[in-house]
Scaffold this motif. Structure first.
Motif, short mmCIF file in Angstrom:
data_model
loop_
_atom_site.label_atom_id
_atom_site.label_comp_id
_atom_site.label_asym_id
_atom_site.label_seq_id
_atom_site.Cartn_x
_atom_site.Cartn_y
_atom_site.Cartn_z
N UNK A 1 0.56 -1.50 0.07
CA UNK A 1 0.04 0.11 -0.15
C UNK A 1 0.81 1.22 0.10
N UNK A 2 2.19 1.05 0.38
CA UNK A 2 2.82 2.48 0.58
C UNK A 2 3.77 2.57 -0.63
N UNK A 3 3.56 1.89 -1.64
CA UNK A 3 4.44 2.17 -2.80
C UNK A 3 3.64 2.99 -3.82
N UNK A 4 4.10 3.33 -4.91
CA UNK A 4 3.31 4.09 -5.59
C UNK A 4 2.54 3.55 -6.45
N UNK A 5 2.05 2.24 -6.23
CA UNK A 5 0.83 1.55 -7.03
C UNK A 5 -0.58 2.07 -7.18
N UNK A 6 -1.33 1.03 -7.28
CA UNK A 6 -2.67 1.64 -7.45
C UNK A 6 -3.59 0.82 -6.57
N UNK A 7 -4.93 1.35 -6.26
CA UNK A 7 -5.86 0.51 -5.61
C UNK A 7 -7.15 0.31 -6.25
N UNK A 8 -7.67 -0.88 -6.28
CA UNK A 8 -8.91 -1.14 -7.18
C UNK A 8 -10.01 -1.45 -5.88
N UNK A 9 -10.98 -0.65 -6.01
CA UNK A 9 -12.24 -0.74 -5.32
C UNK A 9 -13.16 -1.35 -6.00
N UNK B 1 -21.21 17.46 -7.34
CA UNK B 1 -19.79 17.55 -7.59
C UNK B 1 -19.52 17.83 -9.06
N UNK B 2 -18.32 18.50 -9.28
CA UNK B 2 -17.91 19.18 -10.52
C UNK B 2 -17.01 18.16 -11.22
N UNK B 3 -17.10 17.62 -12.48
CA UNK B 3 -16.35 17.06 -13.19
C UNK B 3 -14.75 17.42 -13.16
N UNK B 4 -13.84 16.47 -12.70
CA UNK B 4 -12.41 16.78 -12.70
C UNK B 4 -11.93 17.32 -14.01
N UNK B 5 -10.60 17.89 -14.12
CA UNK B 5 -10.06 18.40 -15.38
C UNK B 5 -9.36 17.10 -15.93
N UNK B 6 -9.05 16.26 -14.93
CA UNK B 6 -8.17 15.14 -15.51
C UNK B 6 -8.72 13.83 -14.94
N UNK C 1 -0.94 13.02 -8.13
CA UNK C 1 -0.18 14.28 -8.40
C UNK C 1 -1.25 15.47 -9.01
N UNK C 2 -2.51 15.19 -8.82
CA UNK C 2 -3.66 16.09 -9.04
C UNK C 2 -4.28 16.88 -7.89
N UNK C 3 -4.13 17.90 -8.04
CA UNK C 3 -4.76 18.87 -6.68
C UNK C 3 -6.04 18.56 -6.70
#
Length: 194
Positions: free
Chosen positions: A34-42, A90-95, A121-123
């Motif tokens: 969990x602490x690497x720069x991987x991904x999570x699937x929900x 909610x508002x659609x994200x730019x990315x 890395x998306x604000x």
């Protein structure tokens, strides 16, 4: 078949977000710990044939939350990456960082599977970190007929927030609100590279 009881070998971590057990959240980490720069699937399985919402929130509310809204209509699944600006649609994200893997409706349940990088890395997103995180959820009995901009209000009963413990080495655990103590700290001279 949509299943909400019993353990899942595909998704080892699971937690009902609501006391009525209508909203099941399951997840698994991809590409290592969990602490690497991987991904999570929900995977969310909700007792509704309308839309479902899920989000990560710093304060347990919609404002500033990292939100997905999805549904299944005529056998096709939809998912939208959004962020909360207040107690409104909610508002659609730019990315788009939340990616739909699949979805289905069966026996009065809607099930959506989606994934995201732990740190985009998306604000407009919230980093998924190991430890206790606030999550928000919602659902409605109706699909948004005119697309995501026509999402109907979920009502006061079909929504909530909870705290889920995201840890790759332990089963999820619930931390009740009153037991959690928080303190605001100000830190100076900190840099962050993404």
């Amino acid at each position: 078949m949509v299943q909400t009881n019993g353990p899942s070998t595909e998704f080892p971590r699971r937690y009902f977000l609501d006391p009525e057990k209508r909203y099941l959240l399951e997840w698994k980490y991809e590409h290592g710990a969990a602490n690497d720069n991987g991904q999570v699937t929900f995977r969310v399985t909700v007792k509704t044939t309308g839309y479902v919402g899920f989000g990560l929130s710093r304060n347990g509310g919609m404002k500033g939350a990292d939100i997905v809204i999805g549904w299944v209509h005529d056998g096709r699944a939809y998912l939208h990456d959004m962020h909360g600006v207040g107690n409104e649609i909610p508002v659609l994200d730019d990315k788009t960082n939340w990616i739909l893997k699949g979805g289905k409706e069966e026996n009065g349940f809607t099930q959506l599977t989606f994934y995201r990088q732990l740190d985009t890395c998306d604000d407009q997103d919230i980093k998924i970190e190991t430890g206790a995180m606030k999550v928000i959820y919602s659902y409605n009995e109706k699909d948004p007929v005119g697309g995501v901009k026509s999402v109907l209000y979920h009502g006061t009963r079909n929504r909530g927030s909870n705290i889920v413990y995201f840890d790759d080495d332990q089963q999820p655990s619930f931390i009740p609100e009153p037991a959690m103590k928080t303190k605001d700290l100000t830190v100076k001279n900190v840099s962050y590279d993404c």
